[in-house]
Design an enzyme around this catalytic site. Sequence first.
Site, PDB file in Angstrom:
ATOM      1  N   ASP A 136       0.985  -1.187  -0.100  1.00  0.00           N
ATOM      2  CA  ASP A 136      -0.271   0.122   0.253  1.00  0.00           C
ATOM      3  C   ASP A 136       0.693   1.101  -0.230  1.00  0.00           C
ATOM      4  O   ASP A 136       1.913   1.501   0.063  1.00  0.00           O
ATOM      5  CB  ASP A 136      -0.742   0.305   1.186  1.00  0.00           C
ATOM      6  CG  ASP A 136      -1.641  -1.341   1.364  1.00  0.00           C
ATOM      7  OD1 ASP A 136      -2.148  -1.789   0.384  1.00  0.00           O
ATOM      8  OD2 ASP A 136      -2.109  -0.981   2.451  1.00  0.00           O
ATOM      9  N   LYS A 148      -3.410   3.153  -2.905  1.00  0.00           N
ATOM     10  CA  LYS A 148      -4.857   3.591  -3.119  1.00  0.00           C
ATOM     11  C   LYS A 148      -4.674   5.238  -3.131  1.00  0.00           C
ATOM     12  O   LYS A 148      -4.886   5.498  -2.136  1.00  0.00           O
ATOM     13  CB  LYS A 148      -6.194   3.343  -2.278  1.00  0.00           C
ATOM     14  CG  LYS A 148      -6.201   1.609  -2.705  1.00  0.00           C
ATOM     15  CD  LYS A 148      -7.466   0.976  -1.541  1.00  0.00           C
ATOM     16  CE  LYS A 148      -7.567  -0.264  -2.106  1.00  0.00           C
ATOM     17  NZ  LYS A 148      -6.504  -1.215  -0.186  1.00  0.00           N
ATOM     18  N   MET A 206      -9.831   6.413  10.365  1.00  0.00           N
ATOM     19  CA  MET A 206     -10.414   7.165   9.297  1.00  0.00           C
ATOM     20  C   MET A 206     -11.491   8.260   9.387  1.00  0.00           C
ATOM     21  O   MET A 206     -12.444   7.480   9.454  1.00  0.00           O
ATOM     22  CB  MET A 206     -10.604   5.991   8.366  1.00  0.00           C
ATOM     23  CG  MET A 206      -9.540   5.008   8.013  1.00  0.00           C
ATOM     24  SD  MET A 206     -10.376   3.617   7.335  1.00  0.00           S
ATOM     25  CE  MET A 206     -10.905   2.791   8.582  1.00  0.00           C
TER      26      MET A 206
HETATM   27  N1  SAH Z   1      -4.699  -1.465   8.996  1.00  0.00           N
HETATM   28  C1  SAH Z   1      -4.547   0.024   9.848  1.00  0.00           C
HETATM   29  C2  SAH Z   1      -5.244   0.391  10.134  1.00  0.00           C
HETATM   30  C3  SAH Z   1      -5.469   0.381   8.883  1.00  0.00           C
HETATM   31  S1  SAH Z   1      -7.091   2.187   8.111  1.00  0.00           S
HETATM   32  C4  SAH Z   1      -3.547  -0.603  11.134  1.00  0.00           C
HETATM   33  O1  SAH Z   1      -3.999  -1.481  11.751  1.00  0.00           O
HETATM   34  O2  SAH Z   1      -3.079   0.058  12.230  1.00  0.00           O
HETATM   35  C5  SAH Z   1      -6.315   3.457   8.329  1.00  0.00           C
HETATM   36  C6  SAH Z   1      -6.170   4.700   9.364  1.00  0.00           C
HETATM   37  O3  SAH Z   1      -4.811   3.912  10.298  1.00  0.00           O
HETATM   38  C7  SAH Z   1      -5.909   6.084   9.362  1.00  0.00           C
HETATM   39  O4  SAH Z   1      -6.903   6.547   8.589  1.00  0.00           O
HETATM   40  C8  SAH Z   1      -5.776   6.525  10.303  1.00  0.00           C
HETATM   41  O5  SAH Z   1      -7.000   6.721  11.045  1.00  0.00           O
HETATM   42  C9  SAH Z   1      -5.520   5.516  11.138  1.00  0.00           C
HETATM   43  N2  SAH Z   1      -3.540   5.582  10.966  1.00  0.00           N
HETATM   44  C10 SAH Z   1      -2.656   4.455  10.378  1.00  0.00           C
HETATM   45  N3  SAH Z   1      -1.624   4.962  10.199  1.00  0.00           N
HETATM   46  C11 SAH Z   1      -2.025   6.030  11.078  1.00  0.00           C
HETATM   47  C12 SAH Z   1      -0.147   6.658  11.776  1.00  0.00           C
HETATM   48  N4  SAH Z   1       0.388   6.636  11.548  1.00  0.00           N
HETATM   49  N5  SAH Z   1      -1.406   7.842  12.761  1.00  0.00           N
HETATM   50  C13 SAH Z   1      -2.497   8.115  12.744  1.00  0.00           C
HETATM   51  N6  SAH Z   1      -3.447   7.383  12.256  1.00  0.00           N
HETATM   52  C14 SAH Z   1      -2.856   6.266  11.861  1.00  0.00           C
END
Ligand code: SAH
Length: 505
Positions: free
Chosen positions: A33, A55, A168
Site C-alpha cells: 500500500d 489507494k 479513518m
Molecule cells: N490496518 C491499519 C489501519 C488501516 S485504516 C492498522 O492496523 O493500523 C487507516 C487508518 O489508520 C487511518 O485513516 C488512520 O485513522 C489510522 N492510521 C494509520 N496509520 C496512522 C498513523 N501513523 N497515525 C495516525 N493514524 C494512523
Amino acid sequence: MTVYLVGAGPGDPGLLTLRAAEVLARADVVVHDRLAEVSLLDRAPAGAERIDVGKTPGSPVAQEDINSLLVEHGRRGAEVVRLKGGDPFVFGRGGEEALALAAAGVDFEVVPGVTSAVAVPAYAGIPITHRGRATSFTVVTGHRRADLDVDTDWEAVARAGGTVVVLMGVAHRAEIASRLLAGGRDPGTPVAAVTWGTRPEQVTLRTTLAGLGDAPVEPPATIVVGEVAGLDLAWYERRPLFGRSVVVTRARPQASALSARLRDLGARPVEVPAIAVVDPADGGAGLATAASGIPAGRYDWVVLTSANAVGRLCELLPDGRAWAGVRVAAIGPGTAEALAGYRLVADLVPAEHVAEALLAGLLAASPPAHGGPCRALLPRAAVAREVLPAGLRAAGWEVEVVEAYRSVVPEMAPAALEQAGAADAICFTSSSTVTNYLTVAGRERVPPLVACIGPVTAATARDAGLGVGVVAADHTIAGLVAALVGELSGPGGSGGADRKERSPR
Ligand code: SAH
C-alpha cells in the site's frame, strides 16, 4: 510458495515485527500500500518485484484486482509479501485477501502488525486503558462505505464506556462526536487526535468531544475519546530534536550510525552522501607494499587519520602478530574505534582530534630504541592536509605517505536533494563533504543551520561563504550531535546559544 499478509506497523520502522522482516528479506514480490515508511521496502531483496497498489486518491486499485494479483503471483510459486499498514486484519481488508487466497487454493500466512489503534495513542503518551479511567477500549472505523449498508451504532459504542479509538474518522468527526454525545458521553470528555503518529511529523491535537467537530484535524489521524485522553504522558514529541530534519553528508557506510543517533533523538535524517570511498589510483598496490613492511619492521609508527584507512590497511594484515613491533596512533575516537574492531589498541589518541594535536603527540612520544630517525607510515586519502607529514619531516622523521583510498563525489538523488534543501540543519563531518555538497547541491540547498565536526571543516565552510552555526566542542560524531541538540532543541529551535551566523540562502 506462500502469500504472507504482513502488517508493516503504523510508521516508525522500528515497529516492524521480526517475523515481518524475515519474510520481507526473502520475498520475490512485495505488493504494498501507500506506506508511511518507504524504507521498509529496502528490506526486500534488491531484485524483488515491488508492486504499489496504494489507494492514492484518484488512482485506486480495486480490491478485486489486488486479490487477483496475489492469487496470480502465489500460483506462480513466488514468495509474495502483501505489506499493509498497521495490522493486516484491523480495517486492512486482509480478511478479504485471505478469503480470495483460500478460495483459489493458494497457501497463505498472516504476520500480525502493530496496529495504529494501540501504537499511535502510546506514542502520543496516552495509555488506552488506565486504572480508574478506562477498563476497555473499542476500536471503530469512522469511514462509511456507501456500497455496503453498514452503519456503526455509535450510541451503543458510547454507552459501552471506556476508551473509543476511531480510525479513518477525520472526515466524519463532527457527526461521530454528536452521535457519541447522543449516546450519553459528556461534552467535556477529553479527546486527542494524533496525525501521522509514530512518525517524525507526529502532531497531537487535544480537545473535547464538544470541540472535536470544529477542531482542525488532518488525516491520517487516530482519534482517542475518553478519560485517558486527558493524560499527557508525552515522550515521543518531547525528544530534543523532535520534528527537525537534518542532512547527513557522510559516506553511505558511515552515515547510518549518525542517522540512527539523530533518529533516536527525534530528528528525521536526510541522507545525502557527499562523499564516496573508492580504491586508490594504483588499485591498492602501494598500500599492499606498505602493509607488508609492517611485520618486516620497516616502521616505528603507523599513523591513522581515518576509519577508512584503518579498514583498508587492516584487511591486508589478517594475522594480528603483524602489528607486534609497531606503535599505532589514531587521530580521534572514531579511528581508534575502527582499530579496536581489529583488536588493536591505539598507543596514542590526542585529546584534540586534529592533525596538529596528533603531530604534537607523536613528537612528544619516546624515541625508538634503534636510535635512528623515527620512521612512520601514514596511509590516508589521496587528497589530505600536509600538516602532519610536513611537521614530522621537519622534526627529522622519515615519513612514508601512501594512498589508501580516494574520495570521490557521488551522484546525489534529486528527491534527496529536494528534502535536503528544506531541512533545518546540515552536518559536515569533513572538509570534502562541504566542498562536494556545494559542488553538487549548491548554496541554495544549504539549510539554515550548518553544523561542523571541528574547526578545520568549519574553516572550509566559512571559506566557501557559509555561516557556520555550530562547531562541535568534541570533534566526534557524538560531539556533533550534542552541538546540534544544543542549537536545535526547545521550542523554535532556540534552545542553545544564540545563533550568530546564518547561511545566506
Ligand atoms: N490496518 C491499519 C489501519 C488501516 S485504516 C492498522 O492496523 O493500523 C487507516 C487508518 O489508520 C487511518 O485513516 C488512520 O485513522 C489510522 N492510521 C494509520 N496509520 C496512522 C498513523 N501513523 N497515525 C495516525 N493514524 C494512523
